[in-house]
Design an enzyme around this catalytic site. Structure first.
Site, PDB file in Angstrom:
ATOM      1  N   ASP A   1       3.296   0.111   1.178  1.00 35.03           N
ATOM      2  CA  ASP A   1       1.951   0.556   1.550  1.00 35.03           C
ATOM      3  C   ASP A   1       0.852  -0.412   1.144  1.00 35.03           C
ATOM      4  O   ASP A   1      -0.327  -0.090   1.305  1.00 35.03           O
ATOM      5  CB  ASP A   1       1.657   1.929   0.933  1.00 35.03           C
TER       6      ASP A   1
ATOM      7  N   ASP B   1       9.409   0.319  -1.031  1.00 32.23           N
ATOM      8  CA  ASP B   1       8.553   0.596  -2.170  1.00 32.23           C
ATOM      9  C   ASP B   1       8.677   2.094  -2.467  1.00 32.23           C
ATOM     10  O   ASP B   1       9.196   2.860  -1.643  1.00 32.23           O
ATOM     11  CB  ASP B   1       7.111   0.213  -1.805  1.00 32.23           C
TER      12      ASP B   1
ATOM     13  N   ASP C   1       6.053   4.449  -4.778  1.00 23.61           N
ATOM     14  CA  ASP C   1       4.772   5.165  -4.786  1.00 23.61           C
ATOM     15  C   ASP C   1       3.945   4.793  -3.559  1.00 23.61           C
ATOM     16  O   ASP C   1       3.726   3.614  -3.279  1.00 23.61           O
ATOM     17  CB  ASP C   1       3.977   4.828  -6.056  1.00 23.61           C
TER      18      ASP C   1
END
Length: 270
Positions: A217, A49, A51
């Site tokens: 995240d 991922d 961000d």
């Protein structure tokens, strides 16, 4: 019964994920928590991922959302609220920022258009690579993947952020050398957690699901991995660590340095 970190599954002070895996409170102690161990030498593709995983883009996203809200004469939102909305792509981000007014398609369109325009110009005002990420990417890419010719692992980015700013950020922050491919939220007909992007990356890399892992995240990344049959790794330093309690990854880490460890050292369930 003993679960992760040597605690009992019946301990009322230890949170359980939806699938019954024991997760200590995310900020008590820095450690690697293993729910389901994988052999790092079998992993030939690692999907990241963007961000909250590779980059801290919080301030630029917050400023861009609030600029869009001002543009459409709506009140600004607190930083933490906007950060909690990140992860499902720009259209959903603006819809969440508008709350009940998200039903107004014309208003959403105006806000989204301004957000994208503003973010395009301000995407690198404050955005930085998380500490240790560059060294970790180098270590993961260069470590043995079990192949006899010891070819480097393939690394890729799969984000719900639009692809053009994603690629621009990856290149501007010096990470382009590590990634064979960067796909964004508008690269395919669907976004994460739909597995289409992950499956495309596996096809391009010539690997099977059990030879790939996804790192992120939030629960969106975990669900993407599960939907595609990949190993899943969660990071707690990003935007949405609490969502990883709801849907636990196979392995959970607290730092970029720990990411390097799990792809170079064999681990077993605690």
């Amino acid at each position: 019964m003993l679960g992760l970190s040597g605690v009992t599954d019946s301990d009322p002070h230890v949170p359980l994920s939806a699938d019954g895996c024991v997760l200590r409170a995310l900020f008590w102690k820095k450690m690697i928590r293993t729910c389901r161990a994988f052999d790092p030498q079998s992993i030939r593709l690692v999907i990241f991922d963007l961000d909250g995983t590779l980059i801290d883009s919080r301030l630029d996203l917050v400023h861009s959302v609030n600029a869009a809200l001002r543009h459409i004469a709506r009140p600004e939102l607190p930083d933490d609220v906007i950060a909690s909305y990140v992860g499902d792509g720009a259209p959903i981000l603006i819809q969440r920022a508008l709350g009940a007014e998200a039903a107004d398609a014309a208003l959403v369109r105006r806000g989204l258009e301004f957000f994208l325009s503003y973010y395009r110009e301000h995407k690198l005002d404050h955005t930085t690579v998380y500490p240790g990420i560059a060294q970790t990417l180098s270590a993961i890419q260069g470590s043995s993947n079990g192949a006899t010719n010891r070819t480097p692992r393939k690394l890729a980015v799969l984000t719900n952020k639009p692809v053009n700013p994603s690629r621009a950020i990856v290149d501007a922050l010096g990470m382009g050398q590590f990634f064979a491919q960067v796909y964004g939220g508008n690269s395919f007909a669907t976004k994460k957690p739909d597995p289409q992007g992950a499956r495309k990356l596996m096809e391009e890399s010539g690997v099977q699901p059990e030879q790939a892992a996804i790192v992120g995240d939030s629960h969106v990344d975990v669900r993407t991995g599960r939907n595609a049959g990949l190993w899943t790794v969660g990071v707690t330093y990003g935007f949405a660590p609490r969502t990883l309690e709801e849907e636990s990854p196979d392995v959970l880490v607290d730092s970029a340095q720990e990411l390097g460890v799990i792809f170079t050292e064999a681990r077993s369930k605690a």
